[in-house]
Structures are given as structure tokens and as C-alpha cells.
Design a protein around this motif. Structure first.
Motif, mmCIF file in Angstrom:
data_model
loop_
_atom_site.group_PDB
_atom_site.id
_atom_site.type_symbol
_atom_site.label_atom_id
_atom_site.label_comp_id
_atom_site.label_asym_id
_atom_site.label_seq_id
_atom_site.Cartn_x
_atom_site.Cartn_y
_atom_site.Cartn_z
ATOM 1 N N LEU A 46 38.796 63.457 124.313
ATOM 2 C CA LEU A 46 37.968 64.653 124.159
ATOM 3 C C LEU A 46 37.102 64.856 125.401
ATOM 4 O O LEU A 46 36.460 63.921 125.886
ATOM 5 N N ARG A 47 37.107 66.077 125.914
ATOM 6 C CA ARG A 47 36.242 66.439 127.026
ATOM 7 C C ARG A 47 35.092 67.308 126.520
ATOM 8 O O ARG A 47 35.238 68.012 125.513
ATOM 9 N N ARG A 48 33.971 67.261 127.228
ATOM 10 C CA ARG A 48 32.825 68.061 126.806
ATOM 11 C C ARG A 48 33.204 69.542 126.675
ATOM 12 O O ARG A 48 32.811 70.217 125.729
ATOM 13 N N GLN A 49 33.991 70.041 127.641
ATOM 14 C CA GLN A 49 34.332 71.464 127.634
ATOM 15 C C GLN A 49 35.268 71.845 126.489
ATOM 16 O O GLN A 49 35.478 73.038 126.225
ATOM 17 N N LEU A 51 34.633 71.154 123.398
ATOM 18 C CA LEU A 51 33.783 71.490 122.254
ATOM 19 C C LEU A 51 33.344 72.948 122.346
ATOM 20 O O LEU A 51 33.124 73.469 123.443
ATOM 21 N N PRO A 52 33.224 73.648 121.226
ATOM 22 C CA PRO A 52 32.763 75.043 121.263
ATOM 23 C C PRO A 52 31.435 75.158 121.995
ATOM 24 O O PRO A 52 30.450 74.488 121.628
ATOM 25 N N ASP A 53 31.426 75.954 123.075
ATOM 26 C CA ASP A 53 30.244 76.127 123.919
ATOM 27 C C ASP A 53 29.784 74.812 124.549
ATOM 28 O O ASP A 53 28.645 74.713 125.044
ATOM 29 N N GLY A 54 30.645 73.797 124.518
ATOM 30 C CA GLY A 54 30.286 72.509 125.086
ATOM 31 C C GLY A 54 29.206 71.771 124.324
ATOM 32 O O GLY A 54 28.613 70.815 124.841
ATOM 33 N N GLU A 55 28.985 72.209 123.086
ATOM 34 C CA GLU A 55 27.888 71.630 122.309
ATOM 35 C C GLU A 55 28.367 70.584 121.312
ATOM 36 O O GLU A 55 29.412 70.749 120.664
ATOM 37 N N GLY A 56 27.572 69.525 121.175
ATOM 38 C CA GLY A 56 27.802 68.542 120.129
ATOM 39 C C GLY A 56 26.954 68.852 118.913
ATOM 40 O O GLY A 56 26.675 70.009 118.609
ATOM 41 N N TRP A 57 26.501 67.795 118.250
ATOM 42 C CA TRP A 57 25.671 67.981 117.059
ATOM 43 C C TRP A 57 24.203 67.719 117.375
ATOM 44 O O TRP A 57 23.870 67.162 118.418
ATOM 45 N N ALA A 58 23.349 68.121 116.472
ATOM 46 C CA ALA A 58 21.933 67.761 116.534
ATOM 47 C C ALA A 58 21.689 66.649 115.524
ATOM 48 O O ALA A 58 22.187 66.696 114.391
ATOM 49 N N VAL A 59 20.964 65.635 115.955
ATOM 50 C CA VAL A 59 20.673 64.511 115.076
ATOM 51 C C VAL A 59 19.355 63.896 115.530
ATOM 52 O O VAL A 59 18.954 64.040 116.690
ATOM 53 N N GLU A 60 18.671 63.219 114.592
ATOM 54 C CA GLU A 60 17.374 62.630 114.900
ATOM 55 C C GLU A 60 17.376 61.144 114.538
ATOM 56 O O GLU A 60 17.996 60.746 113.555
ATOM 57 N N LEU A 61 16.669 60.375 115.336
ATOM 58 C CA LEU A 61 16.434 58.966 115.042
ATOM 59 C C LEU A 61 14.969 58.844 114.647
ATOM 60 O O LEU A 61 14.074 59.228 115.413
ATOM 61 N N VAL A 62 14.725 58.328 113.438
ATOM 62 C CA VAL A 62 13.370 58.326 112.885
ATOM 63 C C VAL A 62 12.923 56.897 112.614
ATOM 64 O O VAL A 62 13.637 56.119 111.975
ATOM 65 N N GLN A 63 11.724 56.549 113.107
ATOM 66 C CA GLN A 63 11.095 55.267 112.795
ATOM 67 C C GLN A 63 9.911 55.547 111.881
ATOM 68 O O GLN A 63 8.953 56.210 112.272
ATOM 69 N N LEU A 64 9.995 55.035 110.645
ATOM 70 C CA LEU A 64 9.016 55.389 109.629
ATOM 71 C C LEU A 64 8.549 54.182 108.843
ATOM 72 O O LEU A 64 9.304 53.222 108.641
ATOM 73 N N SER A 65 7.317 54.263 108.359
ATOM 74 C CA SER A 65 6.870 53.453 107.237
ATOM 75 C C SER A 65 7.146 54.252 105.972
ATOM 76 O O SER A 65 7.187 55.494 106.007
ATOM 77 N N THR A 66 7.346 53.567 104.867
ATOM 78 C CA THR A 66 7.509 54.285 103.600
ATOM 79 C C THR A 66 6.233 55.023 103.209
ATOM 80 O O THR A 66 6.249 55.830 102.274
ATOM 81 N N HIS A 67 5.141 54.769 103.941
ATOM 82 C CA HIS A 67 3.869 55.429 103.645
ATOM 83 C C HIS A 67 3.506 56.496 104.668
ATOM 84 O O HIS A 67 2.394 57.008 104.665
ATOM 85 N N ASN A 68 4.460 56.847 105.539
ATOM 86 C CA ASN A 68 4.271 57.996 106.424
ATOM 87 C C ASN A 68 4.576 59.278 105.653
ATOM 88 O O ASN A 68 5.371 59.282 104.702
ATOM 89 N N GLY A 69 3.963 60.362 106.080
ATOM 90 C CA GLY A 69 4.233 61.644 105.448
ATOM 91 C C GLY A 69 3.759 61.683 104.006
ATOM 92 O O GLY A 69 3.091 60.772 103.500
#
Length: 269
Positions: A46-49, A51-69
């Protein structure tokens, strides 16, 4: 039938004074233009080009305590045992064992915004507020406490703002069948900075976390870091606050929401 929903939860976000220094959530954002390298190993060649518009996915890496938020504390957070006052002292339940029926019930809002920071609410003050709003508690109602801290969320003094619920005030609720409570402050108890001063003067350790420790007598849960409570009436709504299912954890994050049934309210006397 028409329903109205009011969000009672804060964001999980970076760079907001939602917790003491060092205990805040940390979120790393990977956007569409930065994730080709994550996708490519799944699809050899697979080449970057490609992918539609050369875009991948959006994703987040979250470091949390169970008492955050906005989160729901389980009895296990408060103490290793619970229900001693009910004649059946037993191991405190963790968040995955919290009865789901506790988490969707009629709500009651107590307005303590006028009380100073660090004030410890008494049973008499709870009773007086219930009289003011003309409400008699019913078992399993969800009682939320509106404090000054709600107006300070995101500011540097948030963690030290607002009043807290004392042992007697908490027992007043629990003795009447309440099993889930909540606050818009950082803690159900008075902010630590104020309790520390009292402890320094008295060396009385029973002052520390006294509201939480009422769970030794009767197991209960509470919500912390609620938001927008000032928009609620004293009663006439439901609260939904099902926690994330984390095995053996002391708390779970929740999207707490107030639900109003407009048709029923309009037809009630």
C-alpha cells in the motif's frame, strides 16, 4: 412524546485544570495525514497515494486515571468493606459490580452554591435544602450537589473550590435509601487544602474523607466533576450515568446526562 437531554459531563481534554498537577489526562491526537504508517503494515504494498485523498484514519492515544473526567466512584474506592451499618459487613463492590438500576433514576439537585469553599455540609443543611425545594427523598433517587466549584471548572482554583459533603450529611442521604450521589466539585468531600488545615489544628483523622468513608457503613456511589448542574430544576428529571465497565476498578468514566420528559411535565398538576 418529547424528551430533552442536558449534558452533565465535562470534557476529557488536555491543558485544563481539572485535576491536581500531575494527575491530569493526557491525550495524543493522530490525524488523517499522520496515520499512513499505522495502516501500511496491514496491507503490504500500500502506498500513501493509494488512500482516498492520501488520508488515513484519526485515532487518539489516551493516558487516564479512572478518576479523570466525569466519573462514577464505586464503594471499593472508599474502603475495602461496606454495609457495616446494615448488619452485613462485606467486601466493597468494584465498578463492574455496581447495580445498573442505581445509575438511571429520578434526580434531585441540592443547591449549595452559596456555601463557602471548604465548608462541610451537615445533615441539618441537607434537610433544610430539601424543605426549601419541597421534596421528600425516595429510595434510589440520584442526589446531586451544586457547589461553587461548578463555576470554577477550568480555572486554577477548581480543585480547591466548593463545599463538601460531611459524614452526617452523607449518612442522612444513605439512611433514606439513596445509593448514588454526585457533585460538580473535584471531590464529594471538602477540598483537601481546607481539610488539611483543620487536621493540622486538631490531628483528628476522622475529618479526612469523611463523606467518602460513610460508604463503610452503607455502600454507595457518587459522581464527581459533574457540569451544568445550575441549569437543572430541583427535581422533575432523570439522570443516566452508567459507568464504563472496568474489571475490579475503583471508578469508571461516564457520560452523565439529565433527561426531561417534557410531555409528562406539561401534564402533571
Amino acid at each position: 412524546m418529547s424528551r430533552r437531554f442536558v449534558d452533565l459531563s465535562i470534557f476529557l481534554e488536555n491543558d485544563i485544570a481539572s485535576d491536581p498537577p500531575g494527575l491530569e489526562p493526557k491525550i495524543t491526537y493522530f490525524t488523517h495525514e499522520h496515520t499512513y504508517e499505522q495502516i501500511a503494515p496491514f496491507f503490504p504494498g500500500l502506498r500513501r497515494q493509494d488512500l482516498p485523498d492520501g488520508e488515513g484514519w484519526a485515532v487518539e492515544l489516551v493516558q487516564l486515571s479512572t478518576h479523570n473526567g466525569t466519573h462514577l466512584d464505586a464503594p471499593w474506592h472508599f474502603h475495602s468493606t461496606m454495609d457495616a451499618a446494615l448488619g452485613e459487613k462485606r467486601s466493597a463492590i468494584a465498578i463492574h459490580d455496581v447495580p445498573l438500576e442505581w445509575c438511571f433514576q429520578p434526580g434531585v439537585r441540592l443547591d449549595f452554591r452559596h456555601l463557602p469553599d471548604g465548608h462541610v455540609v451537615t445533615a441539618d443543611e441537607v434537610e433544610a435544602e430539601l424543605k426549601r425545594i419541597d421534596h421528600q427523598l425516595k429510595p434510589l433517587e440520584i442526589v446531586v450537589v451544586n457547589t461553587r466549584a461548578g463555576s470554577r471548572y477550568g480555572e486554577r482554583d477548581f480543585v480547591s473550590a466548593g463545599c463538601g459533603m460531611g459524614y452526617d450529611a452523607t449518612r442522612y442521604l444513605l439512611d433514606r435509601g439513596i445509593r448514588l450521589t454526585g457533585t460538580d466539585a473535584w471531590s464529594w468531600d471538602a477540598p483537601f487544602v481546607h481539610t488539611a488545615k483543620k487536621y493540622g489544628q486538631t490531628q483528628d483523622a476522622s475529618l479526612i474523607w469523611e463523606g467518602h468513608k460513610a460508604g463503610r457503613d452503607i455502600g454507595y456511589c457518587h459522581l464527581e466533576k459533574l457540569h451544568n448542574l445550575e441549569s437543572l430544576p430541583p427535581h422533575g428529571f432523570y439522570i443516566s450515568c452508567f459507568p464504563h465497565k472496568i474489571r475490579n476498578a475503583s471508578a469508571g468514566w461516564t457520560r452523565a446526562v439529565a433527561i426531561f420528559d417534557e410531555c409528562l411535565q406539561a401534564s402533571s398538576p
